[in-house]
Design a protein around this motif. Sequence first.
Motif, short mmCIF file in Angstrom:
data_model
loop_
_atom_site.label_atom_id
_atom_site.label_comp_id
_atom_site.label_asym_id
_atom_site.label_seq_id
_atom_site.Cartn_x
_atom_site.Cartn_y
_atom_site.Cartn_z
N THR A 205 0.83 -1.22 0.00
CA THR A 205 0.00 0.00 0.00
C THR A 205 0.85 1.26 0.00
O THR A 205 0.33 2.37 0.01
N GLY A 206 2.17 1.09 0.00
CA GLY A 206 3.05 2.25 0.03
C GLY A 206 3.10 2.99 -1.30
O GLY A 206 2.92 2.41 -2.37
N ARG A 207 3.32 4.31 -1.22
CA ARG A 207 3.47 5.15 -2.41
C ARG A 207 4.70 6.03 -2.23
O ARG A 207 4.91 6.58 -1.15
N ILE A 208 5.48 6.20 -3.27
CA ILE A 208 6.66 7.04 -3.23
C ILE A 208 6.46 8.21 -4.19
O ILE A 208 6.08 8.01 -5.35
N TYR A 209 6.73 9.44 -3.71
CA TYR A 209 6.60 10.64 -4.54
C TYR A 209 7.92 11.41 -4.52
O TYR A 209 8.56 11.53 -3.48
N ASN A 210 8.31 11.91 -5.66
CA ASN A 210 9.54 12.70 -5.78
C ASN A 210 9.26 14.18 -5.94
O ASN A 210 10.19 14.99 -6.02
N SER A 211 7.98 14.56 -6.03
CA SER A 211 7.61 15.97 -6.08
C SER A 211 6.25 16.12 -5.43
O SER A 211 5.50 15.16 -5.30
N THR A 212 5.92 17.36 -5.03
CA THR A 212 4.67 17.57 -4.34
C THR A 212 3.50 17.52 -5.31
O THR A 212 3.67 17.29 -6.50
N PHE A 213 2.31 17.75 -4.78
CA PHE A 213 1.03 17.47 -5.40
C PHE A 213 0.81 15.96 -5.37
O PHE A 213 0.62 15.30 -6.38
N VAL A 214 0.88 15.44 -4.15
CA VAL A 214 0.76 14.00 -3.96
C VAL A 214 -0.69 13.55 -3.83
O VAL A 214 -0.99 12.36 -3.98
N ARG A 215 -1.58 14.49 -3.54
CA ARG A 215 -3.00 14.16 -3.48
C ARG A 215 -3.80 15.40 -3.85
O ARG A 215 -3.29 16.52 -3.78
N HIS A 216 -5.07 15.18 -4.26
CA HIS A 216 -5.90 16.29 -4.71
C HIS A 216 -7.35 16.02 -4.37
O HIS A 216 -7.88 14.95 -4.69
N TRP A 217 -7.96 17.00 -3.70
CA TRP A 217 -9.37 16.98 -3.30
C TRP A 217 -9.65 15.83 -2.34
O TRP A 217 -9.72 16.03 -1.16
#
Length: 700
Positions: free
Chosen positions: A152-164
């Motif tokens: 269930t893990g998620r890796i992000y390298n820049s912001t805007f990781v979720r919306h609304w």
Amino acid sequence: MTIRAAHFTPEVLLEAPRRSEATPNSKGSLALFSVSTYSFSEHKRQSELRVLDISRNESKLVTDSEDASNPKFLDDNLITVLESKDGATNVLIGDVNDFKKTNYTAGTIDGSVDDWKIKDVGKGKYLIAIAASTQPDGTLYNSEKAKKPVTTGRIYNSTFVRHWDTWVTANKNSIWVGTLSKDSKTSKFALGHFENKLKDSGLESPIPPFGGAGDFDITDTNLAFVAKDPKLNPAFNTKQNLYVIKLDNGSSPKKIDIPGFEGATSNPNFSPDGKKLAFLSMVQNGYEADKNQIFLLDVEQSDPPKGLFTTPDNKGTWDRSPSSITWSNDQKNLYVTAEENARVKLFSIPLAANSTNSSFPKAVFDEGSVASTTFLDSGLFISSSSLIDNSAYHLVPSSGAPKLLSSSSRSGSSFGLSRSQVSEIHFPGAKPGTTIQAWLIKPSFFDDSKKYPLAYLVHGGPQGAWEDSWSTRWNPAVFAEQGYVVVTPNPTGSTGFGQELTDAIGGEWGGLPYQDLVNGFDYVEKNLSYVDTDRAVALGASYGGYMMNWIQGNDLGRKFKALVTHDGVFSIPGQLGTEEIYFPNREFGGPFWENKDAWNKWDPAQKTENWATPHLIIHSEKDFRLTIAEGLAAFNVLQEKGVESQFLTFPDENHWVLKPENSLLWHTVVLDFINRKVGLKAYSEQSETAKALKESALSG
């Protein structure tokens, strides 16, 4: 509704049929719409697609399949409908007069279609543009067939990781174009191959979370769409670009530059002959509430777009912000919707042969708030609503007065509501020379010899407005029918009263609009003898929720018996946790570390020593715009200070409460909290269903 409601309550509001905007056929004789109805006794929603015979004002069932949606006319009688099955979408075709017996499957799209547009290109052939979720390799995403992750893990390298209310994934929206063609032997239509027109472009359209068919348009030769600028991080920027693709040569999307306009471009709409494209664009990047301005592009020429009513300083001469565009069939007029004085009106713009600035917009329909417009030979078909009517269809002929074709609530009478309950008041604003408008809604049983408690409602945005329109989330009539006189002010920051008033809230969150609200309360206290301001309550959501928290810490807070904050801001620096960082950056003059004084100036958390008024806090877990920590912090302060308070939360709702059972609980908790403070009967004492829901939700 065939039976008049004895009393307009939250249950009547939420169980009433919800009718969509209608799509008429070319003759204007029939109109397709969907309608859904929820039953609290059965805990079930029923959905239908129906067709309205406009001349008779009678509708009949097309299909009651829960999987059917998005009906479109192919001609005056033949329709096509989307059917969701196993993560895929079937395209059904049938005669509107007997769809159940005549429908057949023209083909299947191996993914979920969010929205679509159809263009008749002649000789029994149609082009179809669909919006669908697409995987990184450019193929359609089918939720039922997709490989399930083992973590269930998620890796992000820049912001805007979720919306609304959704975490961002690698999948993106794309626009696919295909064909629907009639077989000369069988006279049946068959769906052809679909091609992803955004593949390998790095672009996403429609734009989440609310983008749909308004984000793109199609002709027999071109596709136009809007998308976020791929070079800019959407967490810090609102810039949206316009793109055009030629359909017949495999070309890539061509970006249309609009000199001086660096904000959001929206609503592309081709002329009937496909040679011109009308669209809207804003000047400022990072400002969602900047003024939309109208542009025309000659698709076959290389000239830049021409603005209607534009000026050298790019401010424009028309001080309204249009939101949608419709062409007349002869291409001599544009029809645009725009907010004006707390209504959404329809304006006509004649287009001279050799000019884009031939005439100033003229309002041709100003009853309530327009939701959609279709141009017919017989006039303009309009879907709208108002503060007392949840759905109305009108025809505006080329000459003469608008004609009401159909009202879902019989102009409010099915709810026991009437236009006589609604009026307006105006009072001086905080800024010299400004006047603030507010709607005034009285109970249907109003008696001017009696006094009624005040419900003071503050809207969200902050760049928004209380309009003459229907809402199932914040409906002023619900409060009025409990026994309140409801006042809904449109203070500094509100839209539809000129861009200057809208812009003036920048850096003034707790300043000018707060003083406007103080002035409004004073006006009611001194001028409306039938309002008992000693029994007043105030409520607000989003920015309105912020204002409740700000009022709580200031003098106006002592004027109210109770306050209600729904998904509001507790601490402005806490907005660093939002997904759209451009919003607080613009409102408070830049990043927090560069403008700490501006961010802290209007921070409700800085005035918690004054909090004393009973306060209901509502905040849901899937609200990523204003995180739940804001609601919990406010509630914790109230509890630690010993102020009477209550906390309501929903783990499965976002910034809005949308599920019917949750919404009824929301209304019950809100009305129970405020009614008891002003001597009105609690709603849970009026409804057994509401009482049972509240008892089941008590957690400690």
